[in-house]
Structure formats: structure tokens, C-alpha cells
Write a protein that holds these residues in place. Structure first.
Motif, PDB file in Angstrom:
ATOM      1  N   VAL A  20       0.848  -1.189   0.000  1.00  0.00           N
ATOM      2  CA  VAL A  20       0.000   0.000   0.000  1.00  0.00           C
ATOM      3  C   VAL A  20       0.885   1.240   0.000  1.00  0.00           C
ATOM      4  O   VAL A  20       2.032   1.205   0.462  1.00  0.00           O
ATOM      5  N   PRO A  21       0.382   2.378  -0.493  1.00  0.00           N
ATOM      6  CA  PRO A  21       1.178   3.615  -0.468  1.00  0.00           C
ATOM      7  C   PRO A  21       1.373   4.115   0.960  1.00  0.00           C
ATOM      8  O   PRO A  21       0.642   3.725   1.881  1.00  0.00           O
ATOM      9  N   ASN A  22       2.341   4.998   1.130  1.00  0.00           N
ATOM     10  CA  ASN A  22       2.660   5.512   2.464  1.00  0.00           C
ATOM     11  C   ASN A  22       1.459   6.162   3.140  1.00  0.00           C
ATOM     12  O   ASN A  22       1.271   6.032   4.359  1.00  0.00           O
ATOM     13  N   ALA A  23       0.649   6.875   2.359  1.00  0.00           N
ATOM     14  CA  ALA A  23      -0.505   7.557   2.943  1.00  0.00           C
ATOM     15  C   ALA A  23      -1.490   6.564   3.551  1.00  0.00           C
ATOM     16  O   ALA A  23      -2.206   6.898   4.502  1.00  0.00           O
ATOM     17  N   ARG A  24      -1.530   5.354   3.014  1.00  0.00           N
ATOM     18  CA  ARG A  24      -2.402   4.306   3.572  1.00  0.00           C
ATOM     19  C   ARG A  24      -1.699   3.566   4.701  1.00  0.00           C
ATOM     20  O   ARG A  24      -2.325   3.173   5.695  1.00  0.00           O
ATOM     21  N   PHE A  25      -0.389   3.386   4.567  1.00  0.00           N
ATOM     22  CA  PHE A  25       0.351   2.600   5.551  1.00  0.00           C
ATOM     23  C   PHE A  25       0.479   3.311   6.894  1.00  0.00           C
ATOM     24  O   PHE A  25       0.373   2.676   7.952  1.00  0.00           O
ATOM     25  N   GLU A  26       0.708   4.611   6.871  1.00  0.00           N
ATOM     26  CA  GLU A  26       1.021   5.329   8.117  1.00  0.00           C
ATOM     27  C   GLU A  26      -0.074   5.209   9.174  1.00  0.00           C
ATOM     28  O   GLU A  26       0.223   4.904  10.339  1.00  0.00           O
ATOM     29  N   PRO A  27      -1.358   5.426   8.844  1.00  0.00           N
ATOM     30  CA  PRO A  27      -2.379   5.248   9.888  1.00  0.00           C
ATOM     31  C   PRO A  27      -2.523   3.800  10.346  1.00  0.00           C
ATOM     32  O   PRO A  27      -2.869   3.545  11.505  1.00  0.00           O
ATOM     33  N   LEU A  28      -2.247   2.849   9.454  1.00  0.00           N
ATOM     34  CA  LEU A  28      -2.284   1.445   9.862  1.00  0.00           C
ATOM     35  C   LEU A  28      -1.184   1.168  10.885  1.00  0.00           C
ATOM     36  O   LEU A  28      -1.414   0.507  11.907  1.00  0.00           O
ATOM     37  N   ALA A  29       0.015   1.689  10.621  1.00  0.00           N
ATOM     38  CA  ALA A  29       1.139   1.471  11.533  1.00  0.00           C
ATOM     39  C   ALA A  29       0.903   2.141  12.881  1.00  0.00           C
ATOM     40  O   ALA A  29       1.316   1.625  13.926  1.00  0.00           O
ATOM     41  N   GLU A  30       0.225   3.281  12.880  1.00  0.00           N
ATOM     42  CA  GLU A  30      -0.030   3.996  14.131  1.00  0.00           C
ATOM     43  C   GLU A  30      -0.937   3.214  15.075  1.00  0.00           C
ATOM     44  O   GLU A  30      -0.917   3.439  16.287  1.00  0.00           O
ATOM     45  N   SER A  31      -1.723   2.295  14.528  1.00  0.00           N
ATOM     46  CA  SER A  31      -2.652   1.530  15.366  1.00  0.00           C
ATOM     47  C   SER A  31      -1.991   0.335  16.040  1.00  0.00           C
ATOM     48  O   SER A  31      -2.593  -0.300  16.907  1.00  0.00           O
ATOM     49  N   LEU A  32      -0.751   0.014  15.662  1.00  0.00           N
ATOM     50  CA  LEU A  32      -0.099  -1.184  16.178  1.00  0.00           C
ATOM     51  C   LEU A  32       0.351  -0.996  17.625  1.00  0.00           C
ATOM     52  O   LEU A  32       0.662   0.105  18.062  1.00  0.00           O
ATOM     53  N   SER A  33       0.411  -2.103  18.336  1.00  0.00           N
ATOM     54  CA  SER A  33       0.895  -2.087  19.715  1.00  0.00           C
ATOM     55  C   SER A  33       2.422  -2.051  19.724  1.00  0.00           C
ATOM     56  O   SER A  33       3.079  -2.279  18.695  1.00  0.00           O
ATOM     57  N   ALA A  34       2.995  -1.798  20.892  1.00  0.00           N
ATOM     58  CA  ALA A  34       4.456  -1.793  21.020  1.00  0.00           C
ATOM     59  C   ALA A  34       5.031  -3.155  20.652  1.00  0.00           C
ATOM     60  O   ALA A  34       6.086  -3.254  20.014  1.00  0.00           O
ATOM     61  N   ARG A  35       4.340  -4.207  21.040  1.00  0.00           N
ATOM     62  CA  ARG A  35       4.804  -5.559  20.711  1.00  0.00           C
ATOM     63  C   ARG A  35       4.785  -5.793  19.207  1.00  0.00           C
ATOM     64  O   ARG A  35       5.691  -6.426  18.655  1.00  0.00           O
ATOM     65  N   GLU A  36       3.767  -5.281  18.535  1.00  0.00           N
ATOM     66  CA  GLU A  36       3.681  -5.444  17.083  1.00  0.00           C
ATOM     67  C   GLU A  36       4.759  -4.631  16.373  1.00  0.00           C
ATOM     68  O   GLU A  36       5.330  -5.086  15.373  1.00  0.00           O
ATOM     69  N   HIS A  37       5.053  -3.445  16.873  1.00  0.00           N
ATOM     70  CA  HIS A  37       6.143  -2.664  16.290  1.00  0.00           C
ATOM     71  C   HIS A  37       7.475  -3.398  16.452  1.00  0.00           C
ATOM     72  O   HIS A  37       8.316  -3.398  15.541  1.00  0.00           O
ATOM     73  N   ALA A  38       7.671  -4.024  17.608  1.00  0.00           N
ATOM     74  CA  ALA A  38       8.904  -4.785  17.827  1.00  0.00           C
ATOM     75  C   ALA A  38       8.987  -5.961  16.861  1.00  0.00           C
ATOM     76  O   ALA A  38      10.064  -6.270  16.333  1.00  0.00           O
ATOM     77  N   ARG A  39       7.861  -6.612  16.618  1.00  0.00           N
ATOM     78  CA  ARG A  39       7.843  -7.724  15.667  1.00  0.00           C
ATOM     79  C   ARG A  39       8.197  -7.230  14.268  1.00  0.00           C
ATOM     80  O   ARG A  39       8.959  -7.882  13.544  1.00  0.00           O
ATOM     81  N   ARG A  40       7.676  -6.089  13.883  1.00  0.00           N
ATOM     82  CA  ARG A  40       8.005  -5.538  12.565  1.00  0.00           C
ATOM     83  C   ARG A  40       9.505  -5.299  12.441  1.00  0.00           C
ATOM     84  O   ARG A  40      10.112  -5.621  11.417  1.00  0.00           O
ATOM     85  N   ARG A  41      10.117  -4.752  13.471  1.00  0.00           N
ATOM     86  CA  ARG A  41      11.551  -4.451  13.420  1.00  0.00           C
ATOM     87  C   ARG A  41      12.407  -5.711  13.411  1.00  0.00           C
ATOM     88  O   ARG A  41      13.584  -5.661  13.042  1.00  0.00           O
ATOM     89  N   SER A  42      11.834  -6.847  13.807  1.00  0.00           N
ATOM     90  CA  SER A  42      12.612  -8.086  13.882  1.00  0.00           C
ATOM     91  C   SER A  42      12.848  -8.719  12.515  1.00  0.00           C
ATOM     92  O   SER A  42      13.693  -9.606  12.384  1.00  0.00           O
ATOM     93  N   PHE A  43      12.108  -8.293  11.493  1.00  0.00           N
ATOM     94  CA  PHE A  43      12.289  -8.854  10.156  1.00  0.00           C
ATOM     95  C   PHE A  43      13.608  -8.375   9.565  1.00  0.00           C
ATOM     96  O   PHE A  43      13.924  -7.182   9.604  1.00  0.00           O
ATOM     97  N   ARG A  44      14.365  -9.288   9.000  1.00  0.00           N
ATOM     98  CA  ARG A  44      15.625  -8.905   8.361  1.00  0.00           C
ATOM     99  C   ARG A  44      15.383  -8.062   7.118  1.00  0.00           C
ATOM    100  O   ARG A  44      16.146  -7.147   6.820  1.00  0.00           O
ATOM    101  N   ASP A  45      14.336  -8.403   6.379  1.00  0.00           N
ATOM    102  CA  ASP A  45      13.991  -7.660   5.164  1.00  0.00           C
ATOM    103  C   ASP A  45      12.946  -6.606   5.529  1.00  0.00           C
ATOM    104  O   ASP A  45      11.826  -6.949   5.911  1.00  0.00           O
ATOM    105  N   PRO A  46      13.281  -5.315   5.437  1.00  0.00           N
ATOM    106  CA  PRO A  46      12.314  -4.264   5.804  1.00  0.00           C
ATOM    107  C   PRO A  46      11.008  -4.346   5.016  1.00  0.00           C
ATOM    108  O   PRO A  46       9.946  -4.009   5.546  1.00  0.00           O
ATOM    109  N   GLU A  47      11.087  -4.792   3.751  1.00  0.00           N
ATOM    110  CA  GLU A  47       9.876  -4.907   2.948  1.00  0.00           C
ATOM    111  C   GLU A  47       8.937  -5.953   3.536  1.00  0.00           C
ATOM    112  O   GLU A  47       7.720  -5.749   3.603  1.00  0.00           O
ATOM    113  N   HIS A  48       9.498  -7.080   3.979  1.00  0.00           N
ATOM    114  CA  HIS A  48       8.675  -8.110   4.609  1.00  0.00           C
ATOM    115  C   HIS A  48       8.071  -7.592   5.916  1.00  0.00           C
ATOM    116  O   HIS A  48       6.912  -7.882   6.238  1.00  0.00           O
TER     117      HIS A  48
END
Length: 229
Positions: A20-48
């Protein structure tokens, strides 16, 4: 827009785009919990990691719309085998699966399971001989040979969706139950320890190059697909 809730006797399936484009992604990312943000950062590939976060944000968005709260207020709990549930008074059950650039979200008022697979190159015949029940192998390797790979993914997604519906995960052998394909659909032929006829199986064709399936605990259910963007 009406609430994304399944009606009586039906389950709801939503195919979600994860690129999705950044304008769609940003509000989705803002809804994530701290644990979910940590999970996102754990991926070696940023795209994944971004795709995983997009799927998680879309899950929160849909569940929030279904029960009438804000996405960041959605609370998800996990059972003994990792099966997720939302804390709500709607009796709502859900399951999410993602592969490549797509995700499949299934909602129901009964236990549900979802699986989606991108058709990646793999030694699918060897996988089938190792993990498929004899009856599934018979269906898979029947002529025409040109359709065998498509049948492999159709059986595989139905089998995975069943495991997610029961919540047993790796606790159940893939050979302990059999999916039966028929023209335009599928069913659970037999399964150790449960009544196979109690489950409804729905193969789904989400996009070219993908296979998917939904399974629900209930007889004579109807699958309804809905767009969500």
C-alpha cells in the motif's frame, strides 16, 4: 460502509493487498501495539516487515469496524496453540494468513481458519508424498499432469486452514485427515478425533498465482467475499 460482520449461516472472506502507499500505511502502523512494532523491526527484510505490519494494521482496522471501536483499542488474545481471538461481545471469530503481497482474513460467528499461499517454486510432489493422506495423493497425482501443481496448492491451503480452524497447529499430523476436492469446491472427507461433516471447506481463488482456503466449524455454511481497501 456497513460493518464487516458475517450474517447468520455465513463466513466472510476478505483478500487484502499488503503493498500500500505511504498515505495508507502510516495510519495502519499507528494503530499497532508496542509488541507489534517490535515484531516488525525483527524482520531482516524491511519490505517483509512492512507487509507484515500492513496486514496487522488491516486486521485491526477490520476488527475495529466490526465491533465498533478504534483500531488501537482492539485486544487480541491467543490460545494454548496460538489461535487468536478478539475480546468483544460480538461472538466474533477470525483468522489471518498472508503470503507474498496478499493476505486472507476470514471472519465468522464460529471457529474459522484461513490460509493463503503464493505459488512459489518448490518440490511440491515430494512434499505431498511426505505429508498428504493417501486419498489426497491419489487425487493429486491423477491426470491431467498439467493440473497437478494447482491441485497441490488447493489441497495444501485447505489442510492448513483446517488446522487453523481447530487451533491444533503442529499438534495434529497432516496425515490424520483428508481433504476431498470436487468440481468447484472441497470437503473434509475424514479426520481423526472429530466429525468431518461438521466442517465447511471453501477453496478460494484470490488472484492469479495464489491459492487460498477458508474452513469453518459448522454445516451448510455459505462463504461471502467482501472487498476492503
Amino acid at each position: 460502509m456497513s460493518k464487516p460482520l458475517p450474517g447468520p449461516g455465513e463466513i466472510l472472506a476478505l483478500v487484502l493487498d499488503l503493498d500500500v502507499p505511504n498515505a495508507r500505511f502510516e495510519p495502519l502502523a499507528e494503530s499497532l501495539s508496542a509488541r507489534e512494532h517490535a515484531r516488525r523491526r525483527s524482520f531482516r527484510d524491511p519490505e517483509h516487515g512492512r507487509r507484515w505490519a500492513t496486514g496487522r494494521g488491516l486486521l485491526r482496522e477490520v476488527l475495529a469496524a466490526a465491533v465498533g471501536i478504534q483500531p488501537r483499542e482492539v485486544v487480541i488474545r491467543y490460545g494454548d496453540h496460538g489461535k487468536p481471538r478478539i475480546e468483544s461481545n460480538e461472538g466474533l471469530e477470525f483468522n489471518l494468513s498472508h503470503s507474498g503481497t496478499l493476505a486472507l482474513l476470514v471472519l465468522g460467528l464460529c471457529p474459522v481458519g484461513a490460509d493463503i499461499e503464493r505459488h512459489k517454486p518448490r518440490r511440491w510432489a515430494d512434499v505431498a508424498r511426505r505429508f498428504y493422506a493417501p486419498g489426497e495423493q491419489e487425487q493429486l497425482f491423477a491426470p491431467p499432469e498439467a493440473g497437478q501443481q494447482a491441485r497441490f496448492f488447493r489441497i495444501w491451503t485447505c489442510k492448513e486452514a483446517f488446522l487453523k480452524c481447530t487451533g491444533e497447529g503442529l499438534g495434529r499430523s497432516l496425515r490424520s485427515y483428508q481433504v476431498k476436492l470436487f468440481d468447484g469446491g472441497a470437503s473434509l472427507a475424514w479426520a481423526q478425533g472429530v466429525e468431518a461433516s461438521e466442517y465447511s471447506v471453501f477453496p478460494i481463488d484470490p488472484r492469479p498465482g495464489y491459492s487460498a482456503a477458508a474452513v469453518a466449524l459448522g454445516r451448510s455454511l455459505v462463504l461471502r467475499r467482501r472487498e476492503w481497501s
